[in-house]
Scaffold this motif. Structure first.
Motif, PDB file in Angstrom:
ATOM      1  N   ILE A 157      37.822  43.896  49.968  1.00  0.00           N
ATOM      2  CA  ILE A 157      39.077  43.646  49.253  1.00  0.00           C
ATOM      3  C   ILE A 157      40.150  44.562  49.841  1.00  0.00           C
ATOM      4  O   ILE A 157      39.940  45.776  49.983  1.00  0.00           O
ATOM      5  CB  ILE A 157      38.926  43.915  47.742  1.00  0.00           C
ATOM      6  CG1 ILE A 157      37.867  42.965  47.146  1.00  0.00           C
ATOM      7  CG2 ILE A 157      40.253  43.746  47.012  1.00  0.00           C
ATOM      8  CD1 ILE A 157      37.477  43.300  45.726  1.00  0.00           C
ATOM      9  N   ALA A 212      40.478  45.720  38.349  1.00  0.00           N
ATOM     10  CA  ALA A 212      41.036  44.872  39.406  1.00  0.00           C
ATOM     11  C   ALA A 212      39.986  44.549  40.465  1.00  0.00           C
ATOM     12  O   ALA A 212      39.869  43.405  40.929  1.00  0.00           O
ATOM     13  CB  ALA A 212      42.247  45.560  40.033  1.00  0.00           C
ATOM     14  N   TYR A 236      37.206  42.042  39.107  1.00  0.00           N
ATOM     15  CA  TYR A 236      37.580  40.647  38.896  1.00  0.00           C
ATOM     16  C   TYR A 236      38.236  40.010  40.131  1.00  0.00           C
ATOM     17  O   TYR A 236      38.740  38.892  40.047  1.00  0.00           O
ATOM     18  CB  TYR A 236      38.539  40.545  37.699  1.00  0.00           C
ATOM     19  CG  TYR A 236      37.857  40.818  36.380  1.00  0.00           C
ATOM     20  CD1 TYR A 236      37.103  39.831  35.748  1.00  0.00           C
ATOM     21  CD2 TYR A 236      37.936  42.077  35.776  1.00  0.00           C
ATOM     22  CE1 TYR A 236      36.473  40.077  34.545  1.00  0.00           C
ATOM     23  CE2 TYR A 236      37.298  42.331  34.577  1.00  0.00           C
ATOM     24  CZ  TYR A 236      36.563  41.333  33.963  1.00  0.00           C
ATOM     25  OH  TYR A 236      35.927  41.591  32.768  1.00  0.00           O
ATOM     26  N   THR A 237      38.244  40.724  41.247  1.00  0.00           N
ATOM     27  CA  THR A 237      38.794  40.174  42.486  1.00  0.00           C
ATOM     28  C   THR A 237      37.655  39.913  43.467  1.00  0.00           C
ATOM     29  O   THR A 237      36.817  40.789  43.717  1.00  0.00           O
ATOM     30  CB  THR A 237      39.814  41.146  43.108  1.00  0.00           C
ATOM     31  OG1 THR A 237      40.870  41.386  42.170  1.00  0.00           O
ATOM     32  CG2 THR A 237      40.424  40.550  44.377  1.00  0.00           C
ATOM     33  N   GLY A 270      40.059  39.166  48.686  1.00  0.00           N
ATOM     34  CA  GLY A 270      41.245  39.255  47.838  1.00  0.00           C
ATOM     35  C   GLY A 270      42.091  40.473  48.163  1.00  0.00           C
ATOM     36  O   GLY A 270      41.807  41.241  49.088  1.00  0.00           O
ATOM     37  N   ILE A 280      44.629  43.741  46.385  1.00  0.00           N
ATOM     38  CA  ILE A 280      45.142  44.527  45.262  1.00  0.00           C
ATOM     39  C   ILE A 280      46.324  45.334  45.777  1.00  0.00           C
ATOM     40  O   ILE A 280      46.190  46.077  46.760  1.00  0.00           O
ATOM     41  CB  ILE A 280      44.075  45.457  44.669  1.00  0.00           C
ATOM     42  CG1 ILE A 280      42.894  44.641  44.122  1.00  0.00           C
ATOM     43  CG2 ILE A 280      44.666  46.329  43.569  1.00  0.00           C
ATOM     44  CD1 ILE A 280      41.726  45.478  43.681  1.00  0.00           C
ATOM     45  N   ASP A 295      46.698  42.019  41.390  1.00  0.00           N
ATOM     46  CA  ASP A 295      45.517  41.562  42.132  1.00  0.00           C
ATOM     47  C   ASP A 295      45.527  40.046  42.247  1.00  0.00           C
ATOM     48  O   ASP A 295      46.289  39.363  41.555  1.00  0.00           O
ATOM     49  CB  ASP A 295      44.231  42.053  41.459  1.00  0.00           C
ATOM     50  CG  ASP A 295      44.036  41.484  40.063  1.00  0.00           C
ATOM     51  OD1 ASP A 295      43.990  40.250  39.926  1.00  0.00           O
ATOM     52  OD2 ASP A 295      43.921  42.267  39.087  1.00  0.00           O
ATOM     53  N   THR A 296      44.691  39.562  43.111  1.00  0.00           N
ATOM     54  CA  THR A 296      44.566  38.106  43.310  1.00  0.00           C
ATOM     55  C   THR A 296      43.235  37.618  42.741  1.00  0.00           C
ATOM     56  O   THR A 296      42.611  36.712  43.296  1.00  0.00           O
ATOM     57  CB  THR A 296      44.665  37.766  44.809  1.00  0.00           C
ATOM     58  OG1 THR A 296      43.620  38.472  45.513  1.00  0.00           O
ATOM     59  CG2 THR A 296      46.009  38.145  45.372  1.00  0.00           C
ATOM     60  N   GLY A 297      42.837  38.253  41.645  1.00  0.00           N
ATOM     61  CA  GLY A 297      41.545  37.937  41.038  1.00  0.00           C
ATOM     62  C   GLY A 297      41.561  36.644  40.246  1.00  0.00           C
ATOM     63  O   GLY A 297      42.446  35.789  40.400  1.00  0.00           O
ATOM     64  N   GLY A 356      45.678  35.476  39.367  1.00  0.00           N
ATOM     65  CA  GLY A 356      45.669  36.931  39.416  1.00  0.00           C
ATOM     66  C   GLY A 356      46.321  37.575  38.210  1.00  0.00           C
ATOM     67  O   GLY A 356      46.812  36.884  37.303  1.00  0.00           O
TER      68      GLY A 356
END
Length: 517
Positions: A366, A397, A400-401, A405, A407, A424-426, A478
């Protein structure tokens, strides 16, 4: 025989208990308190009305008698005042000319108090007692009135007016008598009507009150039964039958809402216990497994031993973190979470936290991007707690990413206030779950490890530092967490001096490292 006595005693006890319950209940209290007051008030009103009716009728009789008193009696008897014989003639003519004989009885009395003639035509004893005669002699201009029972037992009202001659001597008197029997009968009829109205009104009030109290008792009993079921653990119990939009309806809605929240909290608690048990079991299993492995291999495989010790240390650290989080939550719930505030640089704490997560983000694939101004951000706070806020947010973060992804952590300082955002992009949070993510035990994704109390602790710490903590998220795209704190004012020139000093120190350290290498 003894059984019959026992049964009788039980029945008496039940009756006593029911009576006590009734008198202590809404109905008993209402009948004892409200009805008593209402009856007392209406009784006073009834007595006042009855008194007014009696006074009205008797006043009418008094006014009628007074109208005769103010007549021309003296003028009528002037021509007959020279002798007793002439006065008696005048008395007969006065009686003959009196026009209201049907409703008023009139006596003409001589100066000795004896009755000369009566308008009824019947002979009246000369020695009959006239109670107001002496008073009338003492008050010549007004006369005197009296009411009571006559010698025949009839209830009467009378007025006596003395007659004087031209020299002011009393030559006789006229007595007007009105029977009160018919009037008393009318007054008694009114008393009966008032009494009946009073009884009917009290019965109506009691009936309305009983119906109203019963309309309250039934929902209250249902509320009581529902509350008992909730207390016994049946969190699905609800009150569904109350139709009115009043205070009791509001109470029913409140209890239903309370039951819903208790049910939700209970489910969250059970999920929390299950999650924490799993979270504790995982590191404990790893620690136990590697401990047994190391014990078995002894010194035969140093590399495997070192690997096992590393896992044990890592899992112990993780276990310690879970325990600390639980302790923090316990302190927060009991109001014992204390802050050891001191002058600190919040950006320095953020730098350290982001740096600590760099390795983990690289291992998990990540990208962790960090952008912050090279300025000091001094504030009064607890460095450990502030760092705990950053750790919890970044940990969430990362959890869940997914791999690949990103952050992004950005800090901005403006107008003596610092704003830190973690984007984030989660997987994001649904609109339904978003309002609840700060609540204790709440988890949006049960497949991700964690206790579900991290954000609740973050919210409490930020609040205790007079900051703000906001979460914005879109499912599948996210999440963005924003934290703001007030900081001390720093002059820009001083800030650049500090920044230059930090740069110089870093350059000096880098030079020393190269020399040592």
């Amino acid at each position: 025989m003894n059984n019959k006595k026992s049964e009788k005693k039980v029945k008496n006890n039940k009756k006593a208990q029911n009576k006590k319950k009734f008198m202590g209940g809404l109905m008993g209290r209402w009948l004892l308190q409200t009805t008593t007051v209402i009856i007392a008030i209406f009784l006073i009103i009834v007595i006042a009305v009855a008194s007014f009716v009696r006074s009205y009728y008797y006043s009418s009789v008094e006014r009628k008698l007074e109208s005769y008193r103010n007549g021309i009696i003296d003028t009528y008897f002037d021509r007959y005042s020279d002798s007793d014989l002439n006065f008696e003639v005048g008395a007969r003519e006065f009686i003959a000319d009196f026009s209201d004989k049907n409703s008023v009885e009139v006596w003409v009395i001589d100066k000795y108090g004896g009755v000369i003639i009566s308008s009824t035509g019947f002979q009246v004893s000369k020695f009959i007692k006239i109670p107001e005669y002496e008073s009338a002699k003492a008050n010549i201009s007004e006369g005197a009135s009296w009411s009571g029972e006559s010698e025949s037992g009839e209830h009467i009202m009378s007025l006596t007016k003395v007659i004087t001659n031209t020299t002011g001597d009393i030559i006789g008197a006229v007595r007007y008598i009105i029977s009160l029997e018919d009037i008393d009968s009318q007054i008694n009829s009114w008393y009966l009507v008032i009494a009946i109205a009073f009884v009917l009104l009290i019965l109506l009030i009691v009936l309305i009150g009983v119906l109203f109290i019963n309309s309250i008792k039934k929902p209250i009993s249902e509320i009581n039964d529902t509350a008992k079921m909730i207390a016994d653990g049946n969190f699905d119990a609800r009150i569904d039958h109350y139709l009115y939009n009043d205070e009791i309806g509001t109470l029913c809605d409140t209890i239903n809402s309370m039951a819903e929240k208790i049910s939700t909290t209970d489910k969250m608690k059970n999920d929390f216990i299950s999650t924490v048990s799993h979270e504790l079991r995982t590191p404990l299993t790893a620690i136990k497994g590697w401990g047994e492995t190391i014990q078995q291999i002894g010194d035969s495989d140093p590399a495997l031993t070192q690997r096992g010790i590393g896992v044990i240390i890592s899992e112990s650290t993780r276990l310690n973190g879970i325990v600390e989080e639980l302790l923090d939550f316990s302190r927060m719930q009991s109001g014992r979470m204390n802050m050891k505030k001191e002058k600190m640089d919040i950006l320095a704490e953020l730098d350290e936290t982001v740096f600590a997560f760099k390795d983990r983000s690289m291992r998990e694939g990540i990208e962790l991007i960090y952008n912050a101004p090279h300025l000091p951000a001094p504030m009064d706070g607890d460095p450990d707690r502030i760092k705990q806020v950053f750790v919890n947010i970044l940990d969430n973060a990362l959890k869940y990413t997914k791999q690949g992804g990103k952050i992004v952590t950005v800090a901005e300082v403006k107008n003596d206030r610092i704003k830190i955002t973690f984007s984030d992009t989660g997987c994001g949070i649904s609109a339904e779950d978003l309002p609840h993510v700060k609540e204790k035990f709440y988890k949006t994704n049960m497949t991700v490890h964690g206790s579900g109390i991290g954000l609740a602790v973050v919210d409490e710490i930020v609040r205790m530092h007079n900051g703000t903590f906001d979460i914005d998220s879109e499912l599948g795209k996210g999440t963005t967490v924003t934290i703001c704190f007030d900081i001390d004012h720093v002059e820009i020139e001083d800030a650049w001096d500090i920044d230059a000093a930090i740069a110089l120190e870093n350059e000096k350290k880098l030079t020393e490292d190269n020399s040592n290498g």
